[in-house]
Design a protein around this motif. Structure first.
Motif, mmCIF file in Angstrom:
data_model
loop_
_atom_site.group_PDB
_atom_site.id
_atom_site.type_symbol
_atom_site.label_atom_id
_atom_site.label_comp_id
_atom_site.label_asym_id
_atom_site.label_seq_id
_atom_site.Cartn_x
_atom_site.Cartn_y
_atom_site.Cartn_z
ATOM 1 N N PRO A 55 0.819 -1.213 0.000
ATOM 2 C CA PRO A 55 0.000 0.000 0.000
ATOM 3 C C PRO A 55 0.854 1.264 0.000
ATOM 4 C CG PRO A 55 0.048 -0.964 2.190
ATOM 5 C CD PRO A 55 0.733 -1.936 1.283
ATOM 6 N N THR A 56 0.418 2.243 -0.753
ATOM 7 C CA THR A 56 1.039 3.568 -0.682
ATOM 8 C C THR A 56 0.204 4.517 0.146
ATOM 9 O OG1 THR A 56 -0.082 4.299 -2.705
ATOM 10 C CG2 THR A 56 2.080 3.265 -2.943
ATOM 11 N N ALA A 57 -1.003 4.100 0.520
ATOM 12 C CA ALA A 57 -1.870 4.893 1.392
ATOM 13 C C ALA A 57 -2.587 3.928 2.319
ATOM 14 C CB ALA A 57 -2.885 5.696 0.576
ATOM 15 N N ARG A 58 -2.719 4.292 3.577
ATOM 16 C CA ARG A 58 -3.448 3.463 4.522
ATOM 17 C C ARG A 58 -4.890 3.919 4.660
ATOM 18 N NH1 ARG A 58 -3.597 7.008 8.601
ATOM 19 N NH2 ARG A 58 -1.828 8.414 8.883
ATOM 20 N N ALA A 59 -5.206 5.071 4.065
ATOM 21 C CA ALA A 59 -6.572 5.585 4.131
ATOM 22 C C ALA A 59 -6.846 6.402 2.879
ATOM 23 C CB ALA A 59 -6.762 6.439 5.376
ATOM 24 N N MET A 60 -8.082 6.308 2.388
ATOM 25 C CA MET A 60 -8.481 7.035 1.188
ATOM 26 C C MET A 60 -9.788 7.757 1.451
ATOM 27 S SD MET A 60 -6.286 6.580 -1.361
ATOM 28 C CE MET A 60 -7.266 6.984 -2.801
ATOM 29 N N LEU A 61 -9.875 8.975 0.944
ATOM 30 C CA LEU A 61 -11.130 9.712 0.930
ATOM 31 C C LEU A 61 -11.686 9.635 -0.484
ATOM 32 C CD1 LEU A 61 -9.962 12.878 2.898
ATOM 33 C CD2 LEU A 61 -11.439 11.066 3.764
ATOM 34 N N LEU A 195 -8.789 7.521 13.756
ATOM 35 C CA LEU A 195 -8.354 6.413 12.912
ATOM 36 C C LEU A 195 -7.405 6.878 11.812
ATOM 37 C CD1 LEU A 195 -11.733 4.461 12.568
ATOM 38 C CD2 LEU A 195 -9.776 3.877 14.009
ATOM 39 N N PHE A 196 -7.625 8.095 11.289
ATOM 40 C CA PHE A 196 -6.735 8.618 10.263
ATOM 41 C C PHE A 196 -5.344 8.899 10.845
ATOM 42 C CE2 PHE A 196 -10.509 10.155 7.682
ATOM 43 C CZ PHE A 196 -10.237 9.316 6.608
ATOM 44 N N SER A 197 -5.308 9.451 12.051
ATOM 45 C CA SER A 197 -4.025 9.864 12.629
ATOM 46 C C SER A 197 -3.299 8.741 13.343
ATOM 47 C CB SER A 197 -4.249 11.035 13.592
ATOM 48 O OG SER A 197 -5.122 10.653 14.641
ATOM 49 N N ARG A 198 -4.019 7.691 13.744
ATOM 50 C CA ARG A 198 -3.397 6.570 14.448
ATOM 51 C C ARG A 198 -3.764 5.274 13.731
ATOM 52 N NH1 ARG A 198 -4.978 10.421 17.844
ATOM 53 N NH2 ARG A 198 -3.628 11.104 19.542
ATOM 54 N N PRO A 199 -3.079 4.944 12.661
ATOM 55 C CA PRO A 199 -3.446 3.774 11.840
ATOM 56 C C PRO A 199 -3.356 2.482 12.631
ATOM 57 C CG PRO A 199 -1.273 4.574 11.250
ATOM 58 C CD PRO A 199 -1.863 5.609 12.152
ATOM 59 N N VAL A 200 -4.258 1.551 12.309
ATOM 60 C CA VAL A 200 -4.263 0.219 12.916
ATOM 61 C C VAL A 200 -3.597 -0.737 11.943
ATOM 62 C CG1 VAL A 200 -5.702 -1.637 13.821
ATOM 63 C CG2 VAL A 200 -6.390 0.750 14.145
ATOM 64 N N PRO A 201 -2.572 -1.462 12.356
ATOM 65 C CA PRO A 201 -1.887 -2.390 11.433
ATOM 66 C C PRO A 201 -2.872 -3.379 10.816
ATOM 67 C CG PRO A 201 -0.631 -2.148 13.472
ATOM 68 C CD PRO A 201 -1.947 -1.448 13.696
ATOM 69 N N GLY A 202 -2.747 -3.549 9.497
ATOM 70 C CA GLY A 202 -3.594 -4.503 8.794
ATOM 71 C C GLY A 202 -4.959 -3.970 8.414
ATOM 72 N N VAL A 203 -5.233 -2.697 8.711
ATOM 73 C CA VAL A 203 -6.550 -2.116 8.430
ATOM 74 C C VAL A 203 -6.384 -0.945 7.465
ATOM 75 C CG1 VAL A 203 -8.579 -0.972 9.381
ATOM 76 C CG2 VAL A 203 -7.429 -2.793 10.679
ATOM 77 N N SER A 204 -7.147 -0.950 6.382
ATOM 78 C CA SER A 204 -7.219 0.172 5.458
ATOM 79 C C SER A 204 -8.604 0.797 5.574
ATOM 80 C CB SER A 204 -6.959 -0.284 4.017
ATOM 81 O OG SER A 204 -5.608 -0.698 3.865
ATOM 82 N N TRP A 227 -7.540 16.194 7.340
ATOM 83 C CA TRP A 227 -7.186 14.791 7.096
ATOM 84 C C TRP A 227 -6.165 14.689 5.965
ATOM 85 C CZ3 TRP A 227 -12.988 13.001 7.056
ATOM 86 C CH2 TRP A 227 -13.449 12.913 8.379
ATOM 87 N N MET A 228 -6.311 15.535 4.963
ATOM 88 C CA MET A 228 -5.427 15.446 3.807
ATOM 89 C C MET A 228 -3.986 15.812 4.149
ATOM 90 S SD MET A 228 -6.777 14.219 1.183
ATOM 91 C CE MET A 228 -5.451 14.690 0.086
ATOM 92 N N ARG A 229 -3.763 16.485 5.266
ATOM 93 C CA ARG A 229 -2.402 16.827 5.658
ATOM 94 C C ARG A 229 -1.706 15.689 6.397
ATOM 95 N NH1 ARG A 229 -4.815 21.822 6.859
ATOM 96 N NH2 ARG A 229 -4.942 21.298 9.057
ATOM 97 N N LEU A 230 -2.457 14.656 6.737
ATOM 98 C CA LEU A 230 -1.868 13.530 7.469
ATOM 99 C C LEU A 230 -1.123 12.601 6.517
ATOM 100 C CD1 LEU A 230 -4.902 12.681 9.794
ATOM 101 C CD2 LEU A 230 -2.860 13.971 10.400
ATOM 102 N N ARG A 231 -0.015 12.105 6.982
ATOM 103 C CA ARG A 231 0.767 11.174 6.168
ATOM 104 C C ARG A 231 -0.003 9.872 6.002
ATOM 105 N NH1 ARG A 231 4.890 7.523 7.483
ATOM 106 N NH2 ARG A 231 4.862 8.219 9.653
ATOM 107 N N GLY A 232 -0.020 9.362 4.768
ATOM 108 C CA GLY A 232 -0.692 8.108 4.496
ATOM 109 C C GLY A 232 -2.159 8.247 4.154
ATOM 110 N N VAL A 233 -2.655 9.485 4.081
ATOM 111 C CA VAL A 233 -4.060 9.718 3.715
ATOM 112 C C VAL A 233 -4.094 10.369 2.337
ATOM 113 C CG1 VAL A 233 -6.223 10.857 4.314
ATOM 114 C CG2 VAL A 233 -4.721 9.981 6.120
ATOM 115 N N ASP A 234 -4.862 9.802 1.430
ATOM 116 C CA ASP A 234 -4.956 10.335 0.076
ATOM 117 C C ASP A 234 -6.425 10.533 -0.277
ATOM 118 O OD1 ASP A 234 -3.042 9.548 -2.948
ATOM 119 O OD2 ASP A 234 -4.161 11.321 -2.332
ATOM 120 N N ARG A 235 -6.676 11.254 -1.344
ATOM 121 C CA ARG A 235 -8.047 11.587 -1.725
ATOM 122 C C ARG A 235 -8.238 11.280 -3.210
ATOM 123 N NH1 ARG A 235 -10.549 16.368 -3.758
ATOM 124 N NH2 ARG A 235 -12.667 16.697 -3.003
ATOM 125 N N LEU A 236 -9.390 10.701 -3.506
ATOM 126 C CA LEU A 236 -9.757 10.415 -4.891
ATOM 127 C C LEU A 236 -11.084 11.093 -5.180
ATOM 128 C CD1 LEU A 236 -9.417 8.984 -7.590
ATOM 129 C CD2 LEU A 236 -10.487 6.962 -6.576
#
Length: 996
Positions: A55-61, A195-204, A227-236
């Motif tokens: 994964p290149t992102a752990r969360a997507m908007l 959840l965006f700022s504290r990622p859970v391992p194995g969870v997207s 949210w978009m300023r957090l590392r690992g969060v991307d937007r589509l």
């Protein structure tokens, strides 16, 4: 995108997405690239096939307009995840109008985990029993009302839910989808932030929302930006389909021949929205092409039989989704007849059925159109049917749902009781903002109901509402509610009713800027409650003591001790804890310092589970450290306030919000300007407006006042709030003064000062302490302008300088009796005032001081700035000391050394006005001697190496996993240490010195 097969259940892969059609899609028209991006970035599969990817992102908007195809893309994403061996679980935010139900999508997720993974759920619930309160079955209407004393610890909820996801993900990777976040309540948004700022391992995590619903003041608009300023969060962003894609979609939906005119009509009218395309194609099948969107949305209903149309109308009144049991209770249809109608609606693509036994409109816009199409009387009757079904227990639902239906059915007694119950439930799970909304609804209904509602104490409800408003930071609204309730009291109202309302009003008035005296209000409340039960009198005395603590400490201590004796004699434990927190700063005979007293009070409140007294004690402890000049200790305590406020769901309560501001101020003094800015950037968090603008004012002080950026319109906008918040006027006014000084505009600085004073004095008092600093800044502005003025202009300026000096002297005289106000910051500004005045006299040649007198004054100013530890103020003092040393003919080496210290600090914090002032003085950096050694920190060395490779700040941040702003700070520090004016020069100097 097309649906070619509809089954009676969800995907064969056991997709757990409720409220999503049970589809087998043969084509995903126009969205292949978006689906590929989602699956690749989340690591579900790579572009080469179904192999697991990194994964290149752990969360997507996932953003897009209503009907653009977000749900369809999510369905395909879930199918892809399930096909890759992932687990999928989905929660939905529902449109309950003003009847917010905190954590609703996470209740849905918890229910699904309990059903699919009972062993995992049982283990987590045993470890976190409070999480059980969010189970769907625990949130139905009950005769038992949860009290505020049983409120969930918000931190425990976050940790528990994180542990739940982690436990599920131990079996296989987990995809968590939250749909329709534009309807999310505040508590749900806060959980998503966690959840965006504290990622859970194995969870997207994927969160969808409607872009077109986000109006300017919509709370999610700013939240998304954060949210978009957090590392690992991307937007589509799902854009409208191209015309070619629309044509292909039309052909897939309607494979028979269609004329070009029909194609053009659909392409033009659909505007790339797949939902509109489907509706227009459906209308074309029936030979009808509606002229307006509402007609398009409603056209499918025309082909349904009357019974099915009636069921669809009932579903529209229910909201986004409705259970089969509730439909059966409201429709009054037999089981077979209801099932036949539902089957018809599902087959006609009007409704979709979920595996959980609920029904929903295929698209929310269709439900809204059906609801709007109802006749007023029909709409009210159907809402009344829902009220009856819920109230009589023929179906289960929440208090928030019952309140919504009762309001729209004009069943005021039921709506009032349900709103109160919904408010209490919101408080119980840490949602004061939602609770306040419910209580306000109940109060409004009470005020407009002619027949009194039995057993409802409107005065107690108003106080409860005010408490919730204060806890959510909406203090002015709390004051308004209490004043309105007082205005309704008849002249012969019981003294206890008036006294309790006045007690609550005085308590709220102390938390906001107002011309009304909380001391007088509190005193009146005490007199009214002299013969009241001990609990009421003790509370009134507590509030009176707090109102006197600022200026009348002895009287406040006497009253607080009287209240404490009363509380302890009658076992009023909660009040006793609050009183200890008040007495901690008032009782010098207690044998402990105020700091120890407040720490003990905070610990006592925490043990008692009383969050508001704990926050107050910690806030006052932080203030004490800051006033004493111990910025490190203040920063630590303010951080504790913020952490505890999040746990208690009181992030925007007054003490927590002001602690955030003061933490930013302390960070600014320490030279950590970027950290202060980021702390104050509450984009998307939807704070009360008074704090939003106060935080913005401090940000402008950093960017305009210290760093010299030009945002004149921003400062002008802040002036609109000067008359309602004194601190906003002082902070933004200071930024204006510093800008005027840099521009040499003495007249403008004096005008700003007068405007600030005119705004603040009615709210506070005439000689407020910040007036010393403001008047000193104006004197500095006069000094900056003096070299460019004629002798006549300088003589004319003398009157303005004399007035500023007189104002400063009045402030000093006013605070002379109060030893507690003479902290290191105060002493710094007293010394700076003298130095600035002598500097003006020297530059204006108006009774100029001796050179040694001028230098001694600035040395004293430097000494007090060092004692306080303020990096920006010390840098500014040294800039001017360097100028004084050069102007008075002091040794060039001494002046250069002082200037170098000032330049280094100014470079580090990005203070361009100070650097410009040094340049204007003719100051140049000291040439490095052979023995000079530049010492870079390990992180600065890493940054410098990447700068040498030509990397941008953004690229460096990504490689080192730090923010771009932090990279900028490191680059500035490197430039300062190497005496370099540019990145290229820094690299060259570093190579010469062997640092690369």
């Amino acid at each position: 995108m097309t649906r070619t097969a509809i089954g009676p259940h969800m995907s064969d892969r056991q997709d757990t997405m409720s409220s999503v059609p049970a589809l087998r899609t043969t084509d995903l028209i126009g969205r292949d690239a978006e689906l590929e991006q989602l699956t690749a970035q989340l690591g579900i599969r790579t572009s080469g096939g179904d192999r697991d990817g990194e994964p290149t992102a752990r969360a997507m908007l996932l953003a897009g307009d209503a009907g653009v195809g977000k749900t369809r893309v999510l369905t395909a994403l879930c199918d892809a995840a399930l096909g890759a061996g992932w687990q999928v679980v989905v929660g939905h935010c529902l449109d309950l109008a003003d009847s917010s139900l905190p954590y609703l999508p996470f209740s849905e997720v918890l229910g699904r985990v309990v059903a699919d993974h009972p062993d995992v759920a049982a283990r987590v619930l045993e470890q976190h029993p409070t999480l059980a309160r969010l189970q769907p079955g625990r949130r139905i209407l009950s005769s038992e009302t949860t009290s505020g004393d049983q409120a969930l610890d918000r931190g425990n909820v976050y940790d528990a839910f994180g542990d739940l996801l982690s436990a599920v993900a131990e079996q296989a990777p987990l995809l968590l989808v939250v749909e329709d976040a534009h309807w999310a309540d505040e508590s749900t948004r806060d959980m998503l932030s966690f959840l965006f700022s504290r990622p859970v391992p194995g969870v997207s995590l994927v969160v969808s929302y409607r872009v077109d619903d986000l109006h300017r003041r919509h709370p999610l608009r700013r939240q998304v930006a954060e949210w978009m300023r957090l590392r690992g969060v991307d937007r589509l962003q799902l854009e409208p389909l191209t015309d070619d894609a629309v044509r292909r979609l039309v052909r897939a939906l309607h494979p028979t021949t269609m004329s070009e005119a029909e194609y053009v009509s659909i392409v033009d009218r659909a505007e790339g929205n797949p939902f509109f395309v489907e509706e227009l194609v459906g209308a074309a099948w029936s030979g009808q092409v509606p002229g307006e969107l509402a007609d398009v949305l409603l056209v499918h209903l025309d082909r349904l039989d009357e019974t099915t149309r009636q069921v669809v109308r009932i579903v529209s009144v229910a909201g986004r989704q409705v259970s089969h049991a509730l439909l059966a209770a409201v429709s009054h249809l037999g089981a077979a007849e209801l099932e036949a109608a539902l089957r018809t609606a599902v087959d006609a693509h009007v409704l979709v059925a979920s595996r959980g036994g609920t029904y929903a409109f295929r698209h929310a816009l269709l439900g809204e159109a059906v609801y709007d199409d109802l006749l007023p009387g029909e709409r009210m009757r159907l809402h009344a049917d829902f009220v009856a079904a819920l109230a009589e227990g023929r179906a289960v639902g929440t208090a928030a749902e019952l309140a919504q239906h009762a309001r729209r059915a004009d069943d005021r007694p039921v709506a009032i009781r349900a709103s109160i119950e919904a408010g209490e439930e919101a408080l119980a799970v840490g949602g004061p903002s939602e609770a306040a909304t419910h209580f306000l609804d109940a109060l409004e209904l009470l005020d407009t109901t002619r027949t009194p509602v039995a057993d409802i104490d409107s005065h107690a409800l108003a106080r409860r509402c005010a408490d919730a408003l204060v806890a959510s930071g909406r203090v002015p609204k709390a004051v308004k509610v209490l004043r309105a309730r007082l205005a309704t009291l008849p002249a012969d109202a019981p003294r206890t009713d008036r006294g309790q309302l006045l007690t609550a009003l005085a308590s709220a008035l102390m938390l906001t800027d107002t011309t009304e005296s909380p001391t007088e209000t509190a005193a009146e409340a005490v007199e009214l409650l002299r013969d009241a039960p001990p609990k009421l009198l003790a509370r009134a005395l507590l509030v009176q003591a707090r109102s006197l603590s600022g200026w009348h400490a002895d009287e406040a201590r006497s009253i607080a001790l009287q209240a404490l004796e009363l509380a302890e004699r009658h076992d009023l434990t909660s009040l006793a804890v609050e009183l200890h927190a008040t007495i901690a700063g008032l009782d010098p005979s207690a044998g402990t310092s105020p700091a120890a007293g407040w720490r003990a009070a905070a610990d006592r409140a925490r043990r008692a589970g009383l969050i508001e007294p704990e926050l107050r004690a910690l806030y006052l402890l932080g203030r004490l450290h800051q006033d004493d000049g111990d910025l490190d200790a203040a920063i630590e305590v303010y951080g504790e306030v913020l952490a505890r406020s999040e746990v208690g769901g009181m992030t925007w309560s007054p003490y927590a919000a002001e602690a955030r501001l003061l933490l930013a101020v302390a960070l600014t003094h320490q030279g950590r300007l970027d950290e202060a800015w980021e702390l104050l950037d509450v984009t998307g968090q939807n704070p009360p407006m008074v704090f939003e603008w106060l935080f913005f004012a401090q940000q402008m002080l950093i960017t305009i006042g210290i760093r010299g950026d030009t945002h004149s319109r921003a400062l002008e906008r802040l002036r609109d709030y000067w008359g309602t918040d004194g601190l906003t006027a002082i902070v933004s006014g200071s930024a204006e003064l510093m800008r005027a000084t840099a521009a040499g505009d003495a007249a403008g600085a004096r005008k700003v000062y007068d405007d600030v004073v005119a705004s603040v004095v009615p709210l506070w008092h005439e000689w407020f302490q910040a007036r010393l600093r403001l008047s000193t800044l104006v004197v500095g502005a006069f000094a900056a302008a003096a070299p460019r003025q004629s002798s006549d202009e300088r003589a004319a300026a003398a009157a303005g300088v004399d007035r500023m000096m007189a104002d400063g002297a009045r402030v000093i005289d006013f605070y002379a009796p109060y030893d507690g106000s003479h902290g290191p910051e105060y002493r710094m500004w007293v010394a700076r005032r003298t130095a600035e005045h002598l500097r003006w006299r020297w530059l204006a040649q108006v009774e100029p001081p001796r050179a040694d007198e001028l230098v001694d004054a600035w040395r004293a100013a430097e000494e007090t700035a060092v004692a306080y530890g303020s990096v920006p103020e010390l840098a500014q003092v040294r800039v001017r000391l360097a100028g004084v040393l050069r102007a008075t003919g002091d040794a060039a080496a001494v002046a250069r050394k002082v200037a170098d210290l000032a330049r280094e600090a100014a470079h580090a914090i990005g203070a361009r006005p100070m650097l410009a002032e040094l340049t204007a003085q003719g100051s140049a950096p000291s040439p490095p001697s052979a023995g000079d050694e530049v010492v870079l920190t390990p992180r600065e060395s890493e940054v410098l190496a990447l700068v040498a490779e030509g990397r941008t700040n953004g690229e460096i941040g990504k490689q080192l996993f730090i923010s771009t702003k932090t990279v900028s700070v490191h680059v500035s520090n490197v430039l300062a240490k190497l005496d370099a004016a540019s990145r290229t020069e820094a690299v060259a100097v570093a190579r010469r010195r062997g640092l690369l």
